[in-house]
Design a protein around this motif. Sequence first.
Motif, PDB file in Angstrom:
ATOM      1  N   ARG A  19       1.541   3.208   2.235  1.00 15.44           N
ATOM      2  CA  ARG A  19       2.523   3.538   3.411  1.00 15.44           C
ATOM      3  C   ARG A  19       3.393   2.423   3.607  1.00 15.44           C
ATOM      4  NH1 ARG A  19       0.407   6.799   7.629  1.00 15.44           N
ATOM      5  NH2 ARG A  19      -1.894   7.196   7.268  1.00 15.44           N
ATOM      6  N   CYS A  20       3.352   1.277   2.815  1.00 19.72           N
ATOM      7  CA  CYS A  20       4.574   0.348   2.847  1.00 19.72           C
ATOM      8  C   CYS A  20       5.817   1.053   2.039  1.00 19.72           C
ATOM      9  CB  CYS A  20       4.345  -0.560   1.832  1.00 19.72           C
ATOM     10  SG  CYS A  20       3.100  -1.638   2.381  1.00 19.72           S
ATOM     11  N   CYS A  52      -0.827  -2.139   6.631  1.00 19.17           N
ATOM     12  CA  CYS A  52      -1.297  -3.487   6.022  1.00 19.17           C
ATOM     13  C   CYS A  52      -0.038  -4.431   6.376  1.00 19.17           C
ATOM     14  CB  CYS A  52      -1.139  -3.456   4.680  1.00 19.17           C
ATOM     15  SG  CYS A  52       0.205  -3.107   3.648  1.00 19.17           S
ATOM     16  N   CYS A  88       0.957  -1.027  -0.074  1.00 16.56           N
ATOM     17  CA  CYS A  88      -0.134  -0.068   0.046  1.00 16.56           C
ATOM     18  C   CYS A  88       0.959   1.336   0.064  1.00 16.56           C
ATOM     19  CB  CYS A  88      -0.873   0.123   1.254  1.00 16.56           C
ATOM     20  SG  CYS A  88       0.049   0.568   2.783  1.00 16.56           S
ATOM     21  N   CYS A 147       4.752  -2.427   7.684  1.00 15.20           N
ATOM     22  CA  CYS A 147       3.851  -1.243   7.429  1.00 15.20           C
ATOM     23  C   CYS A 147       2.843  -1.012   8.411  1.00 15.20           C
ATOM     24  CB  CYS A 147       2.997  -1.639   6.106  1.00 15.20           C
ATOM     25  SG  CYS A 147       1.904  -0.322   5.646  1.00 15.20           S
TER      26      CYS A 147
HETATM   27 ZN   LIG Z   1       0.995  -1.119   3.398  1.00 13.38          ZN
END
Ligand SMILES: [Zn+2]
Length: 389
Positions: A293-294, A368, A291, A365
């Motif tokens: 944010r990863c 996720c 995602c 993350c």
């Molecule tokens: Zn993520």
Amino acid sequence: MTSFQDHLARVKARIREVSPEEVAANLKSGAPMVLVDVRERDEIENGFLPTANLLGRGHLEAKIASVAHVADAPIVVYCAGGVRSAMAAAALQDMGYTHVRSMAGGFTRWARAGLPVKTRKSLTQSQTARYSRHLLMPEVGEEGQLKLLDAKVLLIGAGGLGSPAAVYLAAAGVGTLGLVDGDAVDMSNLQRQILHAEDRVGMPKVESALKMLRGINSDIDIRTYATRIDSGNVLDIFKDYDIIVDGCDNFPTRYLVNDACYMLGKTNVHGSIFRFEGQVTVFKPGTDGPCYRCLYPEPPPPGMAPSCAEAGVLGVLPGIIGVAQAIEVVKVALDIGKPLVGRLLTFDALQMKFRDLKIRRDPDCPLCGEQPTIKELIDYELFCSMSKD
Ligand SMILES: [Zn+2]
């Protein structure tokens, strides 16, 4: 030479039949079953069994492997009355399929018993004319066009990226197109935001966009949200859509879109632009892909990232990136090709170079990962605004 009756009796003696009620019970229980409809196209208009593969009889032997991948797949074949399906079952047995049944009494008995029937929409005459170039391609065809007409796609931002994406998605016949944007058209937008026009400066962007899109395709449903999304409205707006196209121009929105998509399990087709460069990727929850944010766990500190208004953007650039996003939407909606999941496509206009980088999911993350720390939506201050637009 045998009579048809004798032939049928012989065929029926070597196949097995199953009653519509047994098939219905199987469907209800969700037990694995490859349901194959061998009727002609025009017979399907009045309906077919839920989950049925509409293969027809003509090319059944050639097509069966696409739905029954192993020899002992539990196959149930049906036609209108049970005769053609008996022949079809025998043919499949001859090919080596070991668990084939023919549904006794066929669709007629099924419908008479009041069992559930699914109907397929078909394209109207004007849709057939409008989408004829799609209908010519086997990867799309009528079935694919119906899928596009069924698709519900939400565009975040009716700006640089949202403009070309919306124009092409409306033209391609995405049946429900939502547009979220709280801004009004400004003269400085016209350098790249092709949804808008000089006589609409000052008008809310979604209203201006609606005017343009209606002119391209009056056959689709266009919904507008003249608002900025925040943690209070994002879930409510997103819930009615399958695919979200992120063309926003600021970090708070980008993180919110990412988090809400992840929480709701929606595909996020992400794009961003900056001066002469752009990038596109697809974040799809439930896959190995990352995602947002990863890649970037937290937004940059205030003032670190300049916005389009501060840094500038080449007017033509969003055309490339927004259209790439639209292509990814169509691929995801049709379930064809290889979407940009786990891949980041970058574009450098000055070098005229595309690059395709692998991006991985981060087990740490905050959203996720294995031990997520973000469990609710966050409204970051509008401290930073950056890149997209
Ligand atoms: Zn993520």
